[in-house]
Design a protein around this motif. Structure first.
Motif, PDB file in Angstrom:
ATOM      1  N   ARG A 144      -6.214  11.683 -12.333  1.00  0.00           N
ATOM      2  CA  ARG A 144      -7.040  11.451 -11.866  1.00  0.00           C
ATOM      3  C   ARG A 144      -6.384   9.356 -11.668  1.00  0.00           C
ATOM      4  O   ARG A 144      -7.800   8.836 -11.781  1.00  0.00           O
ATOM      5  CB  ARG A 144      -8.219  11.867 -11.778  1.00  0.00           C
ATOM      6  CG  ARG A 144      -8.377  13.265 -12.244  1.00  0.00           C
ATOM      7  CD  ARG A 144      -7.650  14.020 -10.724  1.00  0.00           C
ATOM      8  NE  ARG A 144      -8.202  13.767  -9.889  1.00  0.00           N
ATOM      9  CZ  ARG A 144      -7.799  13.456  -8.702  1.00  0.00           C
ATOM     10  NH1 ARG A 144      -6.349  13.883  -8.465  1.00  0.00           N
ATOM     11  NH2 ARG A 144      -8.569  12.987  -7.660  1.00  0.00           N
ATOM     12  N   LYS A 145      -5.930   8.444 -12.019  1.00  0.00           N
ATOM     13  CA  LYS A 145      -5.840   7.624 -12.169  1.00  0.00           C
ATOM     14  C   LYS A 145      -5.124   6.930 -11.145  1.00  0.00           C
ATOM     15  O   LYS A 145      -3.952   7.310 -11.692  1.00  0.00           O
ATOM     16  CB  LYS A 145      -5.460   6.772 -14.252  1.00  0.00           C
ATOM     17  CG  LYS A 145      -5.381   5.961 -13.911  1.00  0.00           C
ATOM     18  CD  LYS A 145      -5.909   5.735 -15.770  1.00  0.00           C
ATOM     19  CE  LYS A 145      -5.875   4.029 -16.589  1.00  0.00           C
ATOM     20  NZ  LYS A 145      -5.340   3.387 -17.071  1.00  0.00           N
ATOM     21  N   ASN A 146      -5.008   5.347 -11.202  1.00  0.00           N
ATOM     22  CA  ASN A 146      -3.884   4.783 -10.046  1.00  0.00           C
ATOM     23  C   ASN A 146      -3.253   4.373 -11.178  1.00  0.00           C
ATOM     24  O   ASN A 146      -3.223   4.136 -12.247  1.00  0.00           O
ATOM     25  CB  ASN A 146      -5.114   3.366  -9.959  1.00  0.00           C
ATOM     26  CG  ASN A 146      -4.775   2.361 -11.592  1.00  0.00           C
ATOM     27  OD1 ASN A 146      -5.642   2.878 -12.062  1.00  0.00           O
ATOM     28  ND2 ASN A 146      -4.143   1.508 -11.683  1.00  0.00           N
ATOM     29  N   ILE A 147      -2.133   4.388 -10.537  1.00  0.00           N
ATOM     30  CA  ILE A 147      -0.687   4.067 -11.370  1.00  0.00           C
ATOM     31  C   ILE A 147      -1.242   2.522 -12.292  1.00  0.00           C
ATOM     32  O   ILE A 147      -1.389   1.624 -11.469  1.00  0.00           O
ATOM     33  CB  ILE A 147       0.825   3.942 -10.504  1.00  0.00           C
ATOM     34  CG1 ILE A 147       2.163   3.966 -11.498  1.00  0.00           C
ATOM     35  CG2 ILE A 147       0.427   3.292  -9.679  1.00  0.00           C
ATOM     36  CD1 ILE A 147       2.068   5.254 -12.419  1.00  0.00           C
ATOM     37  N   ARG A 158       0.756  -1.217   0.333  1.00  0.00           N
ATOM     38  CA  ARG A 158      -0.099   0.341  -0.496  1.00  0.00           C
ATOM     39  C   ARG A 158       0.939   1.011  -0.121  1.00  0.00           C
ATOM     40  O   ARG A 158       0.033   2.223  -0.478  1.00  0.00           O
ATOM     41  CB  ARG A 158      -1.271  -0.148   0.968  1.00  0.00           C
ATOM     42  CG  ARG A 158      -2.050  -0.882   0.723  1.00  0.00           C
ATOM     43  CD  ARG A 158      -2.764  -0.539   2.221  1.00  0.00           C
ATOM     44  NE  ARG A 158      -4.098  -2.257   2.144  1.00  0.00           N
ATOM     45  CZ  ARG A 158      -5.036  -2.063   2.866  1.00  0.00           C
ATOM     46  NH1 ARG A 158      -4.961  -1.175   4.633  1.00  0.00           N
ATOM     47  NH2 ARG A 158      -6.312  -2.633   3.027  1.00  0.00           N
ATOM     48  N   TYR A 200      -3.564   4.457  -4.353  1.00  0.00           N
ATOM     49  CA  TYR A 200      -4.123   5.317  -5.956  1.00  0.00           C
ATOM     50  C   TYR A 200      -5.337   5.169  -5.972  1.00  0.00           C
ATOM     51  O   TYR A 200      -5.964   4.720  -6.966  1.00  0.00           O
ATOM     52  CB  TYR A 200      -3.082   4.030  -6.807  1.00  0.00           C
ATOM     53  CG  TYR A 200      -1.620   4.726  -6.762  1.00  0.00           C
ATOM     54  CD1 TYR A 200      -1.064   5.724  -7.359  1.00  0.00           C
ATOM     55  CD2 TYR A 200      -0.640   3.271  -6.001  1.00  0.00           C
ATOM     56  CE1 TYR A 200       0.019   6.295  -7.183  1.00  0.00           C
ATOM     57  CE2 TYR A 200       0.177   3.852  -5.801  1.00  0.00           C
ATOM     58  CZ  TYR A 200       0.356   5.090  -6.046  1.00  0.00           C
ATOM     59  OH  TYR A 200       2.131   5.621  -6.451  1.00  0.00           O
ATOM     60  N   ASP A 201      -5.948   4.810  -5.345  1.00  0.00           N
ATOM     61  CA  ASP A 201      -7.779   5.268  -5.549  1.00  0.00           C
ATOM     62  C   ASP A 201      -8.372   5.704  -5.969  1.00  0.00           C
ATOM     63  O   ASP A 201      -9.011   6.707  -4.956  1.00  0.00           O
ATOM     64  CB  ASP A 201      -8.401   4.231  -4.543  1.00  0.00           C
ATOM     65  CG  ASP A 201      -8.794   3.459  -4.012  1.00  0.00           C
ATOM     66  OD1 ASP A 201      -9.000   2.783  -5.077  1.00  0.00           O
ATOM     67  OD2 ASP A 201      -9.105   2.914  -3.029  1.00  0.00           O
ATOM     68  N   TYR A 202      -7.872   6.560  -7.176  1.00  0.00           N
ATOM     69  CA  TYR A 202      -7.959   7.491  -8.049  1.00  0.00           C
ATOM     70  C   TYR A 202      -9.478   6.766  -9.119  1.00  0.00           C
ATOM     71  O   TYR A 202      -9.554   5.595  -9.599  1.00  0.00           O
ATOM     72  CB  TYR A 202      -7.689   8.255  -9.768  1.00  0.00           C
ATOM     73  CG  TYR A 202      -5.961   9.032  -7.795  1.00  0.00           C
ATOM     74  CD1 TYR A 202      -6.704  10.197  -6.918  1.00  0.00           C
ATOM     75  CD2 TYR A 202      -5.221   8.366  -7.812  1.00  0.00           C
ATOM     76  CE1 TYR A 202      -5.569  10.832  -6.377  1.00  0.00           C
ATOM     77  CE2 TYR A 202      -4.330   8.907  -7.267  1.00  0.00           C
ATOM     78  CZ  TYR A 202      -4.845  10.290  -6.120  1.00  0.00           C
ATOM     79  OH  TYR A 202      -3.925  10.700  -5.535  1.00  0.00           O
ATOM     80  N   ARG A 218      -7.086   1.344   2.867  1.00  0.00           N
ATOM     81  CA  ARG A 218      -6.697   1.244   0.879  1.00  0.00           C
ATOM     82  C   ARG A 218      -4.991   1.784   0.530  1.00  0.00           C
ATOM     83  O   ARG A 218      -4.558   2.193   1.111  1.00  0.00           O
ATOM     84  CB  ARG A 218      -7.483   1.770   0.315  1.00  0.00           C
ATOM     85  CG  ARG A 218      -7.335   3.262  -0.066  1.00  0.00           C
ATOM     86  CD  ARG A 218      -8.705   4.270   0.115  1.00  0.00           C
ATOM     87  NE  ARG A 218      -9.991   3.939   0.783  1.00  0.00           N
ATOM     88  CZ  ARG A 218     -10.636   3.140   0.029  1.00  0.00           C
ATOM     89  NH1 ARG A 218     -10.909   2.565  -0.542  1.00  0.00           N
ATOM     90  NH2 ARG A 218     -11.912   2.677   1.130  1.00  0.00           N
ATOM     91  N   TRP A 219      -4.833   0.906  -0.776  1.00  0.00           N
ATOM     92  CA  TRP A 219      -3.678   1.954  -1.562  1.00  0.00           C
ATOM     93  C   TRP A 219      -3.553   2.991  -1.233  1.00  0.00           C
ATOM     94  O   TRP A 219      -4.406   4.542  -1.605  1.00  0.00           O
ATOM     95  CB  TRP A 219      -3.405   0.898  -2.776  1.00  0.00           C
ATOM     96  CG  TRP A 219      -3.745   0.728  -3.776  1.00  0.00           C
ATOM     97  CD1 TRP A 219      -5.721   1.399  -4.237  1.00  0.00           C
ATOM     98  CD2 TRP A 219      -3.966   0.405  -5.192  1.00  0.00           C
ATOM     99  NE1 TRP A 219      -6.082   1.031  -5.412  1.00  0.00           N
ATOM    100  CE2 TRP A 219      -4.859   0.587  -5.646  1.00  0.00           C
ATOM    101  CE3 TRP A 219      -2.862   0.311  -5.831  1.00  0.00           C
ATOM    102  CZ2 TRP A 219      -4.647   1.147  -7.511  1.00  0.00           C
ATOM    103  CZ3 TRP A 219      -3.177   0.006  -7.349  1.00  0.00           C
ATOM    104  CH2 TRP A 219      -3.652   0.469  -8.147  1.00  0.00           C
TER     105      TRP A 219
END
Lengths: 204, 591, 457
Positions: B296-299, B203, B556-558, B553-554
């Motif tokens: 706005r996106k997870n890696i 995470r 990258y929750d975008y 959570r991790w």
């Protein structure tokens, strides 16, 4: 959870708290112990690289082996005694007792100090025999490696001294448990380094 | 369960709160203050090195025009520019600066494990900088041996600064290594042992992964530099012959015999190659987080990104001799090192793909940090690909020691990490200062820096193809370099001067915004990672107020499907997540 | 938006720049076309990746830039895609690496029949040695190095006696035959590079490195040192001439063997003294110089330097350029020395003259002069200004300060040192240009150095 398993999980799949209500520590030991481990790995790399350099340099034509002083066997004994005493003090606090801790711990440091002093004596001995720094590469390495090792012992003695001081001024040995443990680990490391170094020096 | 030290628990029993101005800002043990001290010092020495590079460029572009740049000054500038930029600027800024600031905040700790050691680390670093700068003022000046400090040349009379300059350089490096070790043990231990509840390894934001692996590399690689510095000091000051063979100095035989200059090179590059990744990996991590937030996106491919960082770190220890293909070492080593070197291209390429794929189907906000991050992707692709030329041993024959090498490594470890550093400074400026930077100035800064550096380094590769050797004070007459090459050199110099001047925009923007910038939201980019969720902006000593955050959570929750907002902070529990339909509850995404 | 356009433009611009660039590899003159072949493969592979990845990047920035109501797609990873990308990358890497390793295998194993020659580097000169009739180079070691034996050839080694020594920075090779260069250094790292050959290798003190190639095109090519070797790195130049076999043999035959250089007859000082009578009228009976006649002091100069300069005057290397009027007057005088022996005799006699420091005629800023001297001159002329044969630098302290300034001006103006046969003079041109302000007429810095040299007597 094993490290490998940890770094292959898919973190987006599991939400919520993982691992109970406490903070995440990768290793179930005091942080100081983790830091010391990393330090010892770095120090081992320093000594190993000197060792590799020693072997590479030895292959070159101007190498002249020197006769290591026989006193090194005695000095090795001093360092072993030091390590053993540290282990004794650690075992005592590890069992939750306090009796003779200071004595063993103090004795360990004294033997280590004697070791440093005795190592310096071998320098004088060699120089009296006409082996100086820069007189030949084997001598260069002898002075460099033993000096570096002695400096590491001296550095350890500084920490040892602080801990002894705390105990002498009334601190409970149990409160010094971590310091005693770390010193012991460090001294075992120094002993191993010395044994390897001695083997290398004596066999070439 | 893991051992939990007192300072890591919710209550602040063990926190050492400063009371006076001096303990708060000078002898501070707060990781954030130390980070700013580290970063500020690194930027200042970086400016010195920047000026040195402009001096070199002035000589190369307009040879003989500037009186103060004689051959000695030129070689001294080359050396000091290189060493300062690689070690005292990039390493210190990325690990001492960003590492210090980010690690506790991103993992949810109150501070480093050993705050006192952390403070000591900065002061040793400052001491190493002072020693290095002192070499400008001693007789003979700083060393002009080239940043690789190869013996025997570094200590011979034919090299500027061969008496005091080189000794001060080696001493300074020695002190720097001590400082780095103190800092590095802190970062590693803190990341391993001080993560807040719920913050599992996977995470962690990639910034932390990059800093972690880079620090481990540093702890294992700097010893090689230490060893070579010690042996070289012995050779210089005490007359040993570790690296010094029997040689002639100015017609007189020297008192050395049998040493091996190649041994020094092996030791140096055993440090020197991981050093490249000590700089690159934190930059990879930082830029991943900037890209993910602003897209706005997870890696994309987080796991692959982590594994690639680890793989690159591991491989970096078995590629060092690709710097030595034409050094006179046993040429059969070339087969092994060319192979390992090109293998490292695979995980590196995957990182690049994943950055670009993060943009794919994203919702890209083109803010200044994102400009710099995308600029980084472009320059890093360019610099990475030219590395495939030099790593392939046989192509190194014509290209090594030419301007192609200079162009390659400036593209890959000069321009690229610096673009990331700017991206990161703009990105985190609101959190660090509590104010917004000036977007217009930041974008102007980007355009000049990005286009300017490309105008510097793209043509420079072609000078290398032509065969123009590096480390030449003046090219003079040759049979193969056309006069047009000098025109090219002039244009490169002009571009360099413009880029150099453009950094004043950055400095002005920072200083101006500190006073006059708009007040920043606590989380202006709507970022999910933990450092944006602090109760105070800028975060105060202790970071988290009464209660440490809990991570659910991790990082990258975008743009999670179904969620109302396009980000969910790491410390937000499932039941608190607002959904599009107005309810709250689970965002089970699954694979 | 604009960022996408700019990235697109940069990709296109880079490709155009690449194809339009006049700066490209020099025409190859060795058999190493295979190296260029690997470079071409690498160019195609990396070029394709550069274009595709960046165009995709530009497209993403353009297509997915923020618009109201847009939401990113949540996609943590795509294992299949990542596997494919890894596989394709691996294939590309292998396509570049495999041919490279084959060519490298070729490079590390010189053909049996390759003729050996030695390149010796030292600060900041090139010297060359060829095996004599026996085809073997004698052993050498720095401990044998003296002014008379600059290669350090072992005098006891019979293989070395017939070695042909070339104590100047120009070498020759026959066309069409493979050769193996054995590389050696006396002091620091150097690097033997001829860009047209495509291969290079460092020269490391204490060991012998090698490279091999086969010259294919006759001509004269520059040798450059490409490993930083100190302040004179950029002036360490040489040349290699690729000859036909006959021309090469003729050139080689004219060079002395090691034995010949060792057995050279002692110069006859008495004969030199007799001929010096002519010189004395200007340079003074004791070689003390005469400023009124523009004749510099000679006493104190090293014999090898006097010999070289006399030969330069004789052969038109020095004193023939417009602007060097005083040099011109030396040409006729030097030509009175009919042969090499006469020149050597003269040089030997001058070396015996008592070295009394010349009178001080120039004042200047000594501190500034010392600074300039330390930074530019001391590396070759030594801290005390005595010079040394090792760097081919003559004595400049205790000599005429006015003459020093004149000569520095001559070097800067190109009146001296630019002749093709005066490589050491060319080095001085570079250093004299570097040491002072660009304005040729500004002699202040030269005077400062002269004033400093006056303190070194």
């Amino acid at each position: 959870m094993s490290l490998f398993k940890q770094i292959t999980e898919k973190p987006w799949e599991r939400k919520g708290i993982i691992g109970g209500l406490k903070a995440e520590g990768t290793f179930d030991v005091p942080s100081e112990r983790v830091a010391l481990t990393f330090f010892l790995i770095a120090a081992s790399i320093v000594f190993s690289l000197f060792g590799v350099s020693y072997y590479i340099r030895m292959e070159l034509p101007d190498w002249l082996p020197i006769a290591e002083p026989t006193a090194l066997w005695f000095n090795t004994g001093l360092l072993i005694a030091s390590s053993v005493l540290f282990q004794v003090s650690r075992n005592i606090v590890g069992n939750g007792k306090s009796k003779n801790v200071l004595l063993a711990f103090f004795g360990g440091g004294v033997f280590a100090a004697l070791f440093v002093f005795a190592q310096l004596q071998t320098w004088d001995e060699l120089q009296a025999a006409g082996v100086y720094l820069s007189s030949n590469p084997a001598a260069d390495f002898y002075f460099l490696l033993t000096g570096l090792h002695a400096l590491h012992v001296a550095g350890g003695l500084y920490v040892w001294l602080k801990c002894v001081f705390r105990m002498v001024t009334g601190a409970e040995p149990q409160a010094q448990r971590l310091s005693i443990e770390l010193c012991t680990v460090y001294w075992h490391f120094l002993l191993i380094v010395w044994l390897v170094m001695f083997a290398v020096l004596a066999n070439t | 369960m893991a051992y939990v030290p007192l300072a890591d628990q919710d209550h602040e029993q063990e926190m050492h709160h400063p009371h006076s101005w001096v303990t708060k800002y000078v002898w501070s043990q707060d990781h954030k203050v130390i980070a700013i001290q580290y970063g500020g010092t690194a930027v200042l020495v970086g400016l010195v090195a920047l000026v040195l590079s402009l001096l070199m460029r002035m000589q190369l572009g307009f040879p003989g025009t500037f009186d103060l740049i004689d051959p000695s000054a030129y070689y001294q500038s080359v050396t000091m520019h290189g060493m300062i930029m690689v070690v005292y600027m990039l390493t210190a800024l990325l690990l001492g600066g960003f590492g210090n600031y980010m690690v506790p905040l991103m993992i949810g700790a109150r501070d480093m494990v050993f705050p006192f050691l952390n403070m000591l680390s900065f002061w040793f670093y400052l001491l190493s900088v002072v020693i290095l700068m002192a070499s400008f003022f001693v007789g003979g000046g700083p060393t002009g041996a080239g940043w690789t400090l190869y013996p025997p040349q570094a200590t011979l009379a034919g090299t500027p600064g061969s008496d005091m300059g080189i000794v001060l350089m080696l001493l300074s490096l020695f002190v720097f290594i001590v400082a780095f070790t103190m800092g590095g043990l802190n970062y590693v231990t803190t990341i391993l042992q001080y993560r807040t509840r719920g913050m599992t390894l996977m995470r962690l934001p990639l910034t932390i992964w990059g800093i972690f692996v880079a620090t481990v590399l540093g702890l294992f690689a700097f010893p090689a530099l230490l060893v070579s510095a010690i042996m070289m000091l012995f050779d210089t000051l005490l007359g040993t012959s570790f690296f010094m063979p029997a040689i002639i100095e100015s017609g007189t035989p020297m008192d050395y015999d049998g040493g091996s200059p190649i041994l020094f090179q092996h030791l140096f590059w055993f440090f020197g190659h991981p050093e490249v990744y000590i700089v690159a990996l934190p930059a990879f991590g930082l830029v991943s987080d900037v890209i993910s937030t602003h897209a706005r996106k997870n890696i994309f491919g987080y796991r692959m990104m982590v594994w690639a960082i680890i793989a690159i770190g591991g491989l970096s220890f078995i590629v060092w001799a690709h710097h030595m293909y034409v050094s006179g070492m046993n040429p059969y080593f070339g087969f092994f090192f060319a192979t390992t070197t090109l293998i490292i291209a695979v995980p590196t390429a995957l990182k690049v793909y994943n950055w670009v794929l993060t943009l794919w189907e994203g919702d890209i906000r083109l803010n200044a940090p994102m400009y710099f991050a995308i600029g980084f992707i472009f320059t890093f692709i360019h610099g990475g690909l030219t590395g495939l030329f030099l790593g392939n041993v046989v192509i190194d024959l014509p290209l090594s020691d030419t301007y192609f090498v200079v162009a390659h490594f400036h593209m890959v470890m000069g321009v690229s990490p610096v673009l990331v550093i700017f991206a990161s400074i703009y990105h985190w400026f609101p959190k660090v200062s509590g104010r917004m930077y000036h977007e217009g100035m930041a974008k102007a800064h980007f355009w000049i820096t990005f286009l300017g550096t490309y105008a510097i380094y793209l043509p420079m590769h072609y000078l290398g193809f032509l065969g123009v050797p590096r480390r030449y004070y003046a090219i003079g007459e040759t049979d193969f370099i056309p006069a047009s090459a000098q025109t090219l050199n002039e244009s490169i110099t002009i571009a360099a001067l413009i880029v150099g001047a453009a950094q004043l925009i950055f400095l002005f923007n920072m200083l101006w915004s500190l006073r006059n910038g708009a007040k920043a939201d606590p989380n202006p980019w709507n970022s999910a990672s933990l450092e944006w969720q602090t109760p105070d902006t800028p975060p105060v000593h202790g970071n988290w107020g009464d209660k440490l955050p809990t991570v659910y959570r991790w990082a990258y929750d975008y743009s999670v499907p179904g969620a109302k907002h396009d980000f969910i902070p790491q410390d937000m529990a499932e039941e608190d997540v607002e959904m599009e339909d107005g309810s709250t509850g689970s965002t089970a995404t699954g694979a | 938006m604009i960022l996408a356009v700019v990235i697109f433009a940069l990709v296109i611009g880079s490709v155009i720049f690449h194809f339009a660039s006049p700066w490209w590899f020099t025409d190859i003159v060795s058999q190493w076309d295979s190296v260029d072949g690997v470079i071409n493969i690498t160019f195609w592979v990396t070029g394709a990746v550069f274009i595709l990845t960046n165009l995709f990047l530009a497209y993403c920035v353009y297509r997915f830039r923020h618009k109201p109501g847009q939401k990113a797609v949540y996609e943590p990873e795509n294992h299949k895609l990542e596997s494919w990308l890894s596989a394709i990358t691996t294939v590309g890497v292998i396509a570049m690496l495999a041919p490279g390793l084959f060519v490298w295998a070729d490079f590390v194993t010189p053909p049996e029949e390759a003729a050996e020659y030695e390149v010796m580097g030292q600060q900041w000169q090139w010297n060359f040695r060829y095996p004599g009739a026996d085809g073997k180079l004698g052993t050498a070691d720095t401990k044998f190095i003296t002014e008379a034996n600059p290669f350090g050839i072992n005098p006891e080694d019979p293989n070395g006696q017939d070695d042909v020594v070339v104590n100047e920075p120009e070498m020759h090779l026959p066309v069409g035959k493979p050769v193996k260069a054995l590389l050696r250094s006396n002091d620091v790292l150097h690097n033997y590079t001829v860009p047209q050959f495509r291969v290079k290798m460092d020269m490391v003190p204490g060991l012998v490195s090698y490279l091999w190639f086969q010259p294919e095109v006759t001509g004269r090519y520059d040798i450059l040192c490409e490993e930083h070797c100190g302040i004179g790195h950029f002036i360490m130049r040489g040349a290699v001439v690729i000859d036909t076999a006959d021309d090469f043999d003729a050139w080689l035959a004219a060079k002395p063997t090691f034995a010949e250089t060792q057995a050279m007859a002692e110069p006859n000082i008495a004969m030199g003294q007799a001929q010096y009578a002519v010189c004395a009228s200007c340079h003074g009976a004791q070689g003390e110089g005469n400023q009124a006649l523009n004749a510099p002091k000679l006493a104190g100069l090293q014999d090898w330097y006097v010999e070289r300069q006399l030969n330069h005057f004789k052969s038109g290397v020095r004193g023939q350029t417009e602007g060097d009027a005083y040099g011109a007057s030396m040409v006729g005088m030097a030509n009175m020395l009919v042969d090499d022996a006469a020149v050597r005799n003269m040089a030997a006699y001058i070396a015996t003259l008592p070295d009394v420091p010349a009178a001080v005629t120039i004042q200047g800023d000594i501190a500034n002069g010392a600074d300039i001297y330390d930074r530019n001159c001391a590396a070759c002329h030594l801290d005390n200004g005595n010079g040394t044969w090792y760097t081919d630098a003559p004595k400049i302290s205790g000599m005429n300060d006015w003459y020093f300034v004149t000569q520095i001006k001559n070097f800067r103006n190109g009146y001296r040192g630019l002749h093709a046969a005066d490589p050491y003079g060319e080095q001085m041109v570079s250093m004299a240009t570097a040491m002072a302000a660009k304005d040729i007429d500004d002699t202040k810095e030269m005077e400062d150095v002269a004033a400093y040299l006056n303190t070194l007597r």
